[in-house]
Design a protein around this motif. Sequence first.
Motif, mmCIF file in Angstrom:
data_model
loop_
_atom_site.group_PDB
_atom_site.id
_atom_site.type_symbol
_atom_site.label_atom_id
_atom_site.label_comp_id
_atom_site.label_asym_id
_atom_site.label_seq_id
_atom_site.Cartn_x
_atom_site.Cartn_y
_atom_site.Cartn_z
ATOM 1 N N SER A 119 -11.230 -11.235 29.210
ATOM 2 C CA SER A 119 -9.903 -11.427 28.622
ATOM 3 C C SER A 119 -9.998 -11.629 27.124
ATOM 4 O O SER A 119 -9.204 -11.074 26.370
ATOM 5 C CB SER A 119 -9.213 -12.659 29.231
ATOM 6 O OG SER A 119 -9.051 -12.504 30.591
ATOM 7 N N GLU A 120 -10.960 -12.430 26.703
ATOM 8 C CA GLU A 120 -11.030 -12.705 25.267
ATOM 9 C C GLU A 120 -11.514 -11.500 24.483
ATOM 10 O O GLU A 120 -11.024 -11.227 23.391
ATOM 11 C CB GLU A 120 -11.926 -13.917 25.010
ATOM 12 C CG GLU A 120 -11.353 -15.199 25.559
ATOM 13 C CD GLU A 120 -9.933 -15.435 25.083
ATOM 14 O OE1 GLU A 120 -9.665 -15.300 23.881
ATOM 15 O OE2 GLU A 120 -9.074 -15.732 25.931
ATOM 16 N N LEU A 121 -12.466 -10.753 25.048
ATOM 17 C CA LEU A 121 -12.899 -9.541 24.342
ATOM 18 C C LEU A 121 -11.739 -8.576 24.212
ATOM 19 O O LEU A 121 -11.538 -7.935 23.175
ATOM 20 C CB LEU A 121 -14.047 -8.863 25.100
ATOM 21 C CG LEU A 121 -15.439 -9.438 24.883
ATOM 22 C CD1 LEU A 121 -16.435 -8.675 25.727
ATOM 23 C CD2 LEU A 121 -15.841 -9.343 23.426
ATOM 24 N N LEU A 158 -17.318 -2.903 26.940
ATOM 25 C CA LEU A 158 -16.534 -2.921 28.169
ATOM 26 C C LEU A 158 -16.866 -1.715 29.034
ATOM 27 O O LEU A 158 -16.874 -1.801 30.259
ATOM 28 C CB LEU A 158 -15.043 -2.951 27.825
ATOM 29 C CG LEU A 158 -14.591 -4.253 27.165
ATOM 30 C CD1 LEU A 158 -13.151 -4.157 26.726
ATOM 31 C CD2 LEU A 158 -14.730 -5.401 28.114
ATOM 32 N N GLU A 159 -17.156 -0.595 28.388
ATOM 33 C CA GLU A 159 -17.519 0.579 29.169
ATOM 34 C C GLU A 159 -18.847 0.362 29.876
ATOM 35 O O GLU A 159 -19.063 0.833 30.986
ATOM 36 C CB GLU A 159 -17.622 1.787 28.233
ATOM 37 C CG GLU A 159 -17.863 3.080 28.953
ATOM 38 C CD GLU A 159 -18.346 4.155 28.009
ATOM 39 O OE1 GLU A 159 -18.884 3.825 26.947
ATOM 40 O OE2 GLU A 159 -18.163 5.320 28.345
ATOM 41 N N TRP A 160 -19.722 -0.381 29.229
ATOM 42 C CA TRP A 160 -21.022 -0.630 29.840
ATOM 43 C C TRP A 160 -20.874 -1.455 31.106
ATOM 44 O O TRP A 160 -21.509 -1.187 32.109
ATOM 45 C CB TRP A 160 -21.915 -1.369 28.835
ATOM 46 C CG TRP A 160 -23.328 -1.501 29.230
ATOM 47 C CD1 TRP A 160 -23.951 -1.003 30.332
ATOM 48 C CD2 TRP A 160 -24.331 -2.189 28.495
ATOM 49 N NE1 TRP A 160 -25.270 -1.342 30.316
ATOM 50 C CE2 TRP A 160 -25.541 -2.063 29.223
ATOM 51 C CE3 TRP A 160 -24.333 -2.906 27.291
ATOM 52 C CZ2 TRP A 160 -26.721 -2.627 28.771
ATOM 53 C CZ3 TRP A 160 -25.512 -3.458 26.863
ATOM 54 C CH2 TRP A 160 -26.693 -3.324 27.600
ATOM 55 N N CYS A 162 -18.030 -2.015 33.015
ATOM 56 C CA CYS A 162 -17.196 -1.608 34.137
ATOM 57 C C CYS A 162 -16.948 -0.111 34.209
ATOM 58 O O CYS A 162 -16.328 0.356 35.142
ATOM 59 C CB CYS A 162 -15.865 -2.333 34.116
ATOM 60 S SG CYS A 162 -14.815 -1.861 32.763
ATOM 61 N N GLY A 163 -17.425 0.641 33.244
ATOM 62 C CA GLY A 163 -17.341 2.082 33.391
ATOM 63 C C GLY A 163 -16.134 2.737 32.766
ATOM 64 O O GLY A 163 -16.034 3.941 32.749
ATOM 65 N N ALA A 164 -15.195 1.960 32.240
ATOM 66 C CA ALA A 164 -14.016 2.585 31.651
ATOM 67 C C ALA A 164 -13.701 1.891 30.347
ATOM 68 O O ALA A 164 -14.056 0.731 30.149
ATOM 69 C CB ALA A 164 -12.829 2.466 32.594
ATOM 70 N N ARG A 165 -13.004 2.612 29.453
ATOM 71 C CA ARG A 165 -12.760 2.070 28.127
ATOM 72 C C ARG A 165 -11.381 1.461 27.954
ATOM 73 O O ARG A 165 -11.200 0.583 27.133
ATOM 74 C CB ARG A 165 -12.936 3.172 27.080
ATOM 75 C CG ARG A 165 -14.366 3.501 26.798
ATOM 76 C CD ARG A 165 -14.454 4.837 26.133
ATOM 77 N NE ARG A 165 -13.646 4.876 24.941
ATOM 78 C CZ ARG A 165 -14.141 4.783 23.706
ATOM 79 N NH1 ARG A 165 -15.426 4.617 23.528
ATOM 80 N NH2 ARG A 165 -13.351 4.870 22.668
ATOM 81 N N LEU A 166 -10.412 1.931 28.664
ATOM 82 C CA LEU A 166 -9.064 1.446 28.391
ATOM 83 C C LEU A 166 -8.372 0.879 29.615
ATOM 84 O O LEU A 166 -7.694 -0.116 29.536
ATOM 85 C CB LEU A 166 -8.215 2.572 27.799
ATOM 86 C CG LEU A 166 -7.001 2.115 27.030
ATOM 87 C CD1 LEU A 166 -7.418 1.437 25.761
ATOM 88 C CD2 LEU A 166 -6.109 3.289 26.709
ATOM 89 N N THR A 167 -8.539 1.516 30.747
ATOM 90 C CA THR A 167 -7.890 1.020 31.961
ATOM 91 C C THR A 167 -8.995 0.626 32.909
ATOM 92 O O THR A 167 -9.570 1.446 33.599
ATOM 93 C CB THR A 167 -7.013 2.106 32.585
ATOM 94 O OG1 THR A 167 -7.773 3.288 32.699
ATOM 95 C CG2 THR A 167 -5.814 2.365 31.715
ATOM 96 N N TYR A 168 -9.274 -0.666 32.950
ATOM 97 C CA TYR A 168 -10.551 -1.106 33.486
ATOM 98 C C TYR A 168 -10.574 -1.269 34.989
ATOM 99 O O TYR A 168 -11.559 -0.972 35.626
ATOM 100 C CB TYR A 168 -10.938 -2.435 32.839
ATOM 101 C CG TYR A 168 -10.823 -2.393 31.346
ATOM 102 C CD1 TYR A 168 -9.784 -3.019 30.693
ATOM 103 C CD2 TYR A 168 -11.753 -1.705 30.584
ATOM 104 C CE1 TYR A 168 -9.675 -2.972 29.321
ATOM 105 C CE2 TYR A 168 -11.648 -1.660 29.222
ATOM 106 C CZ TYR A 168 -10.607 -2.294 28.596
ATOM 107 O OH TYR A 168 -10.501 -2.259 27.247
ATOM 108 N N ASP A 187 -26.205 -8.217 24.159
ATOM 109 C CA ASP A 187 -25.503 -7.255 23.328
ATOM 110 C C ASP A 187 -24.170 -7.799 22.839
ATOM 111 O O ASP A 187 -23.763 -7.568 21.699
ATOM 112 C CB ASP A 187 -25.282 -5.952 24.120
ATOM 113 C CG ASP A 187 -25.413 -4.743 23.229
ATOM 114 O OD1 ASP A 187 -25.144 -3.629 23.694
ATOM 115 O OD2 ASP A 187 -25.785 -4.919 22.047
ATOM 116 N N VAL A 188 -23.488 -8.571 23.699
ATOM 117 C CA VAL A 188 -22.222 -9.162 23.256
ATOM 118 C C VAL A 188 -22.471 -10.154 22.137
ATOM 119 O O VAL A 188 -21.739 -10.208 21.149
ATOM 120 C CB VAL A 188 -21.499 -9.853 24.435
ATOM 121 C CG1 VAL A 188 -20.258 -10.562 23.952
ATOM 122 C CG2 VAL A 188 -21.133 -8.838 25.479
#
Lengths: 390, 184, 375
Positions: A119-121, A158-160, A162-168, A187-188
């Motif tokens: 959520s915060e990211l 986020l893509e790393w 969960c696999g998606a960039r915008l709609t997770y 990495d974060v």
Amino acid sequence: MASTVETDLSRPPDTYVDVRTQELQINMGPQHPSTHGVLRVALWVDGEIVTRAEPDIGYLHRCAEKIGESVTHVQYVPYTDRYDYLAAMNNNLGYCLAVERLAELEIPEKAQYLRVIMSELNRIASHLMSVGTYGIDIGAFTAFFYAFREREEILRLLEWICGARLTYNYIRIGGVMRDAPQGWVEDVQRFLDWFEPRMDEFNQLLTHNHIFVERTSNIGVITVEQAHDYALSGPNLRGSGVRWDLRRDQPYLLYDRFEFDIPVGTGIKGTVGDCWDRYWVRILEIGESARIVRQALAQMPKEGEVMAKGVRHLAFKPKAGEAYTAVENPRGELGYYLISEGGQISYRSRIRAPSFCNLSILEALLPGTMLGDSVAIIGSIDIVLGEVDR
Amino acid sequence: MLTYARNIRDTVMTTLKGMQITLRNLRRPETTVQYPEEQCEIKPGYRGFHTLDQEICILCFQCAKICPVDCIEMAATRVEKKFLSWEQFTVDYNKCLFCDLCVEVCPVDCIHMDRKTGPSQYAVITDDRTTLNIDLLIYRGLSETGVKAVDKLRADKAAAAAKPAPAPAAPPSAPAAPRTTEGA
Amino acid sequence: MTMTLASAGSIESAVAASAAGSGFWLTTLLGLVLLLGFVALWPMFAIWLERKVAADFQSRMGPMYCGGFHGWLQSLADGIKLAMKEDLIPRDSDRFLFWIAPAVAFFGVFAAFIALPIAEGWQIADVDLGLLFILAISSIGTLGIVMAGWSSNNKWSLYGAMREAAQLVSYEIPLSIALLSPLLVVGSLRLGDIVAFQSAADGKSLIYWSGNGWFALYSPWTLLAGVIYYISSLAECKRAPFDLPEAESELVAGFHTEYSGLRFSFFFLEEYAMMFIVSAIGVLVFLGGWQPLPWISIDFAALGFLGKLVCVGVVLFKAVFLVWVQIWLRWTLPRLRIDQVMVTGYKYLTPLSFLALVMTSLCVHCGDRVIPTLF
């Protein structure tokens, strides 16, 4: 003897030739670079001063709440991504919290930490988008690219995971979809170390630029009374000086374990509650979210379950009842009101979109400002039409 | 008068500061990735197009049921009550949300979302929406092992049917007639 | 009066020259052809430069494919694309005005190039009132832009046109007053004389020390005038932070929203040609013209044709540098609102330019440079 117009006294006076000015009715139409989506604001303008404004919404209506009555709870979570598509994690979170309250599910601790971090990211990414596009509205194109360069790094993280960039569709009913892969946490942290000096640079470029300050300070002042009357929330409310944040005042997840400030507008550059204050609250919130992420990463257990036991995708039924949960979206209070009759499909899933309420204040704010200011004001309210129209 | 001078000073100083920042970024390397000559690194777990492990799939229809937009269609006939003769397994990418629910729900872990690129090399630009209704099958009909197994089964059945009729019912104390392998 | 005398003078000399058969018409024709080529090619280069420089500031690459090396043919490809587009004219637009608006805007800027010298004696028309002529003719472009906004039958275009009219007319004042300061010192409007003053030759040697130096370094008052000139020229070119008339995020494309294809490319040509003109004037008046270094001057007349080519190179280099700074400012600064534009023009730039003028005139009167010793 200066008059060159013949005044024929046999004719009634209103047929004298005279300079008449008329109000111009102009459409800040659904296709406009600065309305942050398909929003139409009908403006009545006298020269450059706006005399009346009427927002017209509905261009992005996708029957979201009706769809909630025809798909099951588990199937509805991907739909929630698409309302406020810039802060999809928070949308998922709100819906899942509402369903979990109805089903009385216990969420494992690691899943809660991951939810907070996501959520915060996403809040940082959304605010970066907001301030970047606000720069474009005011005319500074380069600041947008810098904000997006930083946002790109978050999307990569986020893509790393969960696999998606915008709609997770990452935050699911019962927990989260996947655990963090090896190396993700480091990495974060590396990203946060790299990112914070870049925010200082961004501030020097745009936030403190005198032209930007002149364009946004003392414009679109929202008083505390107005904020309460129009049900504002989020940075719009905090920009007027009201220190109200759901993460601290109605804590959900694990927000009571973290230390963070709630920035409010103090009118440094102009008046309390002007556009610059709302913008500044967003900039400060980016820093606060980074702080929360650091604390969450430090406190998160290394091992743990990420999904509650007993959530079967094709047979999930919460108990009958009603639940309203509100989460702090980057744009304000995002609420989900669920009425369930005990079946797989909810009876009613209502979304309280913050941008919908925030948008209603345009009617009161825009009259009296200049046309250039109306763009600045609309940008500072930070609406996402996906949420407004659902 | 003081605000006048202060305005001039603020404008000039913040302008110069801004110009310094853009100049600093002029000297930084670019962050652009020249696609398609260079590619971004895609980590495992990326939710791309689907791949189906056809051998393992048991036609339980769970992925089609869980799909929020009903974009999976599959059809196969059961041969000899056990083997699947595949006709169709299409995912309609006009509708697919890439939500990963079908992967989660599959009991035998046969469908995955990890194919990075789509059917064409760079982009799918088409007026024909059927182009995005993609069949994931690698082969149609029975698989090779399936063909062999079905043939063997049918051969066994034929051999059992061609055998002479079993002995008439023995006295009750005699052992029961051997069960056929049919109907297993 | 002076205008007719000057033009009479040049016509006389033209007649005399042609009577003497000295190839006046031939050189003029050659100059016009070269000018046409330059005005056609410069925007192509300038657009490519702008895109690459903007991209570099924004951590990305600009055009990279078209033509191989960093996309240097991108502008040509864009120009061909624009030429092949459908010619759209809005239904209820004023057709005649819609048709001639780009032409008028372009003409104003194109005609200004005629009096611009790029080396000693190398200009198409050696007008004695060079500076005044250029300023006056380039203001005709304003008319074209107002016509474009009005004839588009589009309320947003009308906004762009009205703002543009107010802005361009207002900034003519500090522009011209700022240019008066060096003029007072030199005493002539002829651009060649202004450059010659900055490199006052003693006629004795090839490289010599010139006490005057560039006007930007001559005295603090001319430096102030130079800065005011540069800022006003940004407003004249409708560049950020004064790019309200074509404010992309407010008015979509301002006065040229309804234009597409070749008509739009005329406005683009006009914008970039105007950038070059004001930069070239800035170079000639404030940055020493074709002298490479401030106080060390080179007697180019003695170097012949090659020397003249070096002059051209120096002027082009400095003008492109000023254009680069314009691009830098555009991509750094946000946009001013229209009333702030007016405030900046009338309340800040105009009084300061008057201050520079008054101080310069006092200095000239007393024979000083920095502080006039009146008593």
